[in-house]
Design an enzyme around this catalytic site. Structure first.
Site, PDB file in Angstrom:
ATOM      1  N   TRP A   1       0.835  -1.210   0.000  1.00  0.00           N
ATOM      2  CA  TRP A   1       0.000   0.000   0.000  1.00  0.00           C
ATOM      3  C   TRP A   1       0.868   1.258   0.000  1.00  0.00           C
ATOM      4  CZ3 TRP A   1      -1.415   3.065   4.739  1.00  0.00           C
ATOM      5  CH2 TRP A   1      -0.491   2.883   5.771  1.00  0.00           C
ATOM      6  N   ASP A   2       2.162   1.096   0.270  1.00  0.00           N
ATOM      7  CA  ASP A   2       3.096   2.223   0.249  1.00  0.00           C
ATOM      8  C   ASP A   2       2.895   3.060  -1.019  1.00  0.00           C
ATOM      9  OD1 ASP A   2       4.014   0.037   1.799  1.00  0.00           O
ATOM     10  OD2 ASP A   2       6.065   0.785   1.803  1.00  0.00           O
TER      11      ASP A   2
ATOM     12  N   GLU B   1       0.636  -2.434  12.518  1.00  0.00           N
ATOM     13  CA  GLU B   1       0.762  -3.894  12.529  1.00  0.00           C
ATOM     14  C   GLU B   1       1.027  -4.453  13.924  1.00  0.00           C
ATOM     15  OE1 GLU B   1       3.643  -4.850   9.507  1.00  0.00           O
ATOM     16  OE2 GLU B   1       2.216  -4.383   7.916  1.00  0.00           O
TER      17      GLU B   1
ATOM     18  N   LYS C   1       2.881   0.600  16.137  1.00  0.00           N
ATOM     19  CA  LYS C   1       4.077   0.508  15.289  1.00  0.00           C
ATOM     20  C   LYS C   1       4.225   1.748  14.418  1.00  0.00           C
ATOM     21  CE  LYS C   1       6.151  -2.404  11.682  1.00  0.00           C
ATOM     22  NZ  LYS C   1       5.886  -3.401  10.640  1.00  0.00           N
ATOM     23  N   GLN C   2       3.100   2.193  13.844  1.00  0.00           N
ATOM     24  CA  GLN C   2       3.155   3.299  12.873  1.00  0.00           C
ATOM     25  C   GLN C   2       1.812   4.006  12.852  1.00  0.00           C
ATOM     26  OE1 GLN C   2       3.319  -0.215  10.126  1.00  0.00           O
ATOM     27  NE2 GLN C   2       2.863   1.389   8.636  1.00  0.00           N
TER      28      GLN C   2
HETATM   29  C1  BGC Z   1       5.028  -1.587   7.378  1.00  0.00           C
HETATM   30  C2  BGC Z   1       3.984  -1.627   6.284  1.00  0.00           C
HETATM   31  C3  BGC Z   1       4.662  -1.376   4.957  1.00  0.00           C
HETATM   32  C4  BGC Z   1       5.792  -2.350   4.724  1.00  0.00           C
HETATM   33  C5  BGC Z   1       6.550  -2.065   3.451  1.00  0.00           C
HETATM   34  C6  BGC Z   1       6.116  -2.596   7.063  1.00  0.00           C
HETATM   35  O1  BGC Z   1       7.107  -2.524   8.037  1.00  0.00           O
HETATM   36  O2  BGC Z   1       4.459  -1.898   8.626  1.00  0.00           O
HETATM   37  O3  BGC Z   1       3.011  -0.637   6.519  1.00  0.00           O
HETATM   38  O4  BGC Z   1       3.733  -1.491   3.932  1.00  0.00           O
HETATM   39  O5  BGC Z   1       6.692  -2.267   5.814  1.00  0.00           O
HETATM   40  O6  BGC Z   1       7.138  -0.803   3.478  1.00  0.00           O
END
Ligand code: BGC
Length: 790
Positions: free
Chosen positions: A363-364, A490, A594-595
């Site tokens: 999804w980035d 996550e 986490k984010q």
């Molecule tokens: C993140 C995801 C991201 C992926 C690729 C993961 O560490 O939690 O949101 O899509 O990395 O960048």
């Protein structure tokens, strides 16, 4: 090596320069010095092949399949993984000086530097090397991966003896199945990738050679070709040796002191899942003919012209912090490289700069990269969405397999098939479908591209909307719930009513309904009737957005704020990233983020929150967010800026922009973090520019942090070009090209017309108590770096 060691990048506005050789930094700099056009990727390894860190050459979409083994089987688990292949290396030009191979681990280098030039789009190298027996030569090279001739890369290479005549032998190669140590950590993946390419043909004649290969399992074919132009002051003997995995053109000449042996190497790549080896050979030979017709100087000129246009449309100027200025342009340059000519392929999370994440796209792309490309290089945004659209059949099949309607796009993939083996942080992250729809709606609103809407955009909106109505359900009170999904964070998985997911699904449903109502014939061709759009609107209007009345904040998902708090005080610095040191079961049942998740919702769905809610939520989630993902700091910059914490936003801006230059996540060797780099633009434009585009309405609310004296950025909107320049006390909006644009400044409507810039005062920021971060997880305070000579 006897050379002095001054590691680090030099600060300069339009280039990235590294002087001296630092073997420990090779893997890092191979990523930061990578060249790509979105189709071909060359890591920044040395021409002579060694010393090397992790050499890599990639073709977008060219991968090998591998089994995804599970300890326990489960229904709907993807069975096949996909891994990007390190393809035939066309960068190699070996050199022998009087019998001694040039290898910078031996002898000494009184001068050595490499420069990635953001305006010429080339990587230059200038090395003075003294062999162990004391022979001195200067090697200069410049290489590019062409933005204008998508199948082409080229290297101009010169050697000059500095202490008397020298016999020089140059070996220019195409090398397939290059053995690489430690490329991938997983030995099962390494086994599949070892010797991944099977030779189909190898032909060489004169200065030209072509190698053709295929993969064993994915059934993809590729061809790489090289051709050369030589310019030497003396007679050159030439030999062409081509067989299997290697093509080598050897040149030998006696070159007097002060004269140069110059070589231009053109390299062409092509791959296909359908075309025959003969057709691929013809394709790369034709590409080579085109490149030779342009010539080295022609390729350089085209590259510069392409970049001049890009910078004209996309540059972000930052005054007050020279290193950040450089970092922002580095970021824009690499995002461009990742997305420019991918055309019918995905934009992977690492671009084509390294093997990280197996070369998968996430999804980035839609949530971080496409906001930038939509407003700077809209054609590239359309192409990326076109790629998603080309995978719709696979997404429909996946939705059906999961018992759902519409389309379920993969969490991670190269060709559109789901490759995530861990479903709580994979398939369950259904929000990716709303992210695709959001990027589609943004692109349509910003460009008014009716052709794309008719051929792909509407179908993307419709099929994703259908997924939500089947995934969610109306409860006894008629409210629309989306249960059992994972949001962006996550560290919390398989939850009910994740606010981000629900609000993005709401937008998805409304956008699909509105676009279908605008185009009833196109909608009906997709099987959409009024009853279906009414169902979408009803679900959207009744979507559950949980609220914790006691704490007066939004829980990220239902029940989140009732969980125990993570024990940050007793988590040592080496315990991060938490996912590598603590069990998921414990992360999932605690309040630790986490984010950005709820905070991301407040950016992309900022229209669904009041300013007071935003301030309270920012304070609450700042205290829980550890930023174990590089996708967080840019979003935190946006929201902390909005609620008035401008210095904190500046720290987050720097963290996003410097993620790779400072190797903040300690894994840049595996490739750049393209979403974090796009995040540098997001932090500048959406953060300090306060740019929002809810429902296609463009608005700004600019404010600078005290450390910066000016930010200026450009945007393409509805075919017009806007430039926004922010100073501490005022902001100026100018329309340089196109029809008038309606927008607003801190809520006051303005109409931009050509030749009439509008300057507005910047109001004081809202005052809110400064939030705190988990112990040890505050962003680095940004201290200004001295500029060279400054
Ligand atoms: C993140 C995801 C991201 C992926 C690729 C993961 O560490 O939690 O949101 O899509 O990395 O960048």
């Amino acid at each position: 090596m006897t050379t002095p060691r001054l590691p680090g990048y030099e600060v300069a506005p339009w280039e990235l320069r590294w002087r001296w050789l630092d073997l420990d930094a090779l893997r890092r700099t191979e990523s930061t010095f990578a060249l790509s056009n979105g189709h071909i990727g060359f890591r920044g390894s040395f021409e002579e092949g060694e010393p090397r860190g992790l050499p890599g050459t990639y073709l977008n979409g060219f991968y090998e399949r591998r089994p995804l083994p599970y300890a326990e089987a489960g229904y709907g688990y993807p069975e096949d993984g996909q891994t990007v292949v390190n393809v035939t290396d066309g960068k190699i030009i070996r050199l022998l000086v009087e019998d001694e191979p040039v290898d910078m681990r031996y002898g000494s280098a009184p001068h050595h530097e490499r420069v990635l030039d953001f305006r010429s789009g080339t990587l230059r190298r200038n090395t003075e090397w003294v062999s162990p027996t004391g022979r001195r030569v200067r090697i200069t090279s410049e290489r590019l991966v062409s933005f204008t001739q998508r199948a082409i890369a080229a290297i101009h290479y010169e050697v000059e003896p500095l202490d008397g005549q020298a016999q020089l032998v140059v070996q220019s190669e195409l090398l397939a199945n290059e053995p690489i140590d430690g490329d991938v950590d997983d030995p099962r993946v390494a086994a599949v990738l070892k010797g991944a390419l099977v030779s189909d043909f190898a032909v060489g004649e004169g200065s030209r050679a072509v190698l053709g290969h295929h993969t064993r399992r994915s059934g993809l074919r590729m061809a790489a070709a090289m051709d050369h132009e030589v310019d030497a002051p003396a007679e050159v003997s030439t030999e062409n040796w081509t067989e299997g995995d290697l093509a080598r053109l050897t040149l030998a000449a006696e070159v007097p002191q002060g004269r140069k042996l110059a070589l231009t190497k053109y390299v062409a790549y092509g791959w296909s899942s359908q075309r025959s080896p003969q057709a691929l050979r013809a394709q790369v030979e034709a590409a080579l003919a085109g490149a030779r017709q342009s010539g080295w100087q022609g390729l350089l000129d085209e590259q510069r012209a392409y970049l001049d246009d890009f910078w004209e449309a996309a540059d972000v100027e930052v005054d007050g912090d020279a290193e950040l200025q450089q970092a922002v342009r580095f970021a824009l340059f690499h995002v461009l490289q990742a997305g420019a000519r991918g055309e019918t392929r995905a934009i992977p999370a690492k671009g084509l700069t390294g093997p990280g994440y197996d070369g998968h796209a996430f999804w980035d792309t839609e949530s971080f990269v496409l906001p930038l490309l939509t407003y700077t290089l809209p054609d590239a945004a359309r192409n990326a969405l076109q790629w998603r659209h080309s995978t719709l059949d696979k997404a429909r099949t996946r939705a059906a397999q999961l018992g759902q309607s519409g389309a379920a796009f993969p969490w991670r993939s190269i060709d559109g098939d789901e490759c995530s083996g861990y479903w709580p942080a994979g398939t369950a992250a259904f929000h990716i479908n709303a992210d695709v729809a959001d990027a589609t709606a943004r692109y349509l609103a910003a460009t008014g591209d009716g052709d794309f809407e008719a051929s792909a955009g509407l179908e993307l909106l419709v099929e994703t909307a259908r997924l939500w109505t089947s995934l969610g359900h109306h409860d006894a009170h008629g409210r629309f719930r989306i249960d059992g999904v994972t949001g962006p964070d996550e560290y919390t998985a398989v939850v009910d009513n994740n606010v981000y997911t629900n609000l993005m699904a709401q937008r998805n449903l409304h956008e699909a309904a509105s676009h279908c109502e605008l185009h009833p014939e196109l909608a009906s061709a997709l099987g959409v009737d009024e009853e279906e759009t009414a169902r979408w609107r009803d679900a959207a209007d009744r979507v559950v957005v949980p609220y914790d009345e006691a704490l007066d904040v939004h829980p990220q998902s239902e029940g989140f704020t009732k969980h125990a708090h993570w024990d940050f005080a007793n988590t040592p610095p080496e315990g991060y990233p938490l996912l590598l040191h603590y069990p998921y079961f414990d992360l999932y049942r605690k309040q630790v983020v986490k984010q950005a998740d709820l905070v991301l919702a407040m950016w992309l769905r900022g229209d669904a929150f009041t300013p007071e809610e935003k301030a309270r939520n920012v304070a609450y989630y700042e205290a829980l967010t550890v930023r174990d993902s590089s996708l967080s700091s840019s979003v935190q910059a946006v929201l902390t800026a909005e609620v008035g914490h401008l210095e904190l936003a500046y720290d987050y801006f720097a963290e996003a922009a410097l993620a790779d230059l400072h190797d903040i996540y300690q894994n840049v060797r595996q490739g750049l973090h393209i979403a974090a780099l796009a995040g540098a633009w997001i932090a500048a434009v959406a953060g300090f520019g306060g740019m929002r585009d809810h429902g296609g309405e463009l608005s700004f609310a600019p404010r600078l942090p005290p450390e910066l004296s000016r930010i200026s950025f450009r945007l393409c909107f509805a075919g017009s070009r806007i430039c926004v320049t922010i100073h501490r006390d005022e902001a100026t909006y100018a329309l340089s090209h196109g029809e008038p644009v309606r927008t607003s400044h801190h809520g006051r409507p303005i109409l931009l017309t050509q030749g009439q810039p509008i300057t507005m005062p910047v109001p004081r920021p809202p005052e809110n108590p400064l939030p705190r971060q988990p112990a040890g997880r505050a962003p680095t305070r940004r201290r200004l770096q001295p500029t060279p000579g400054g």
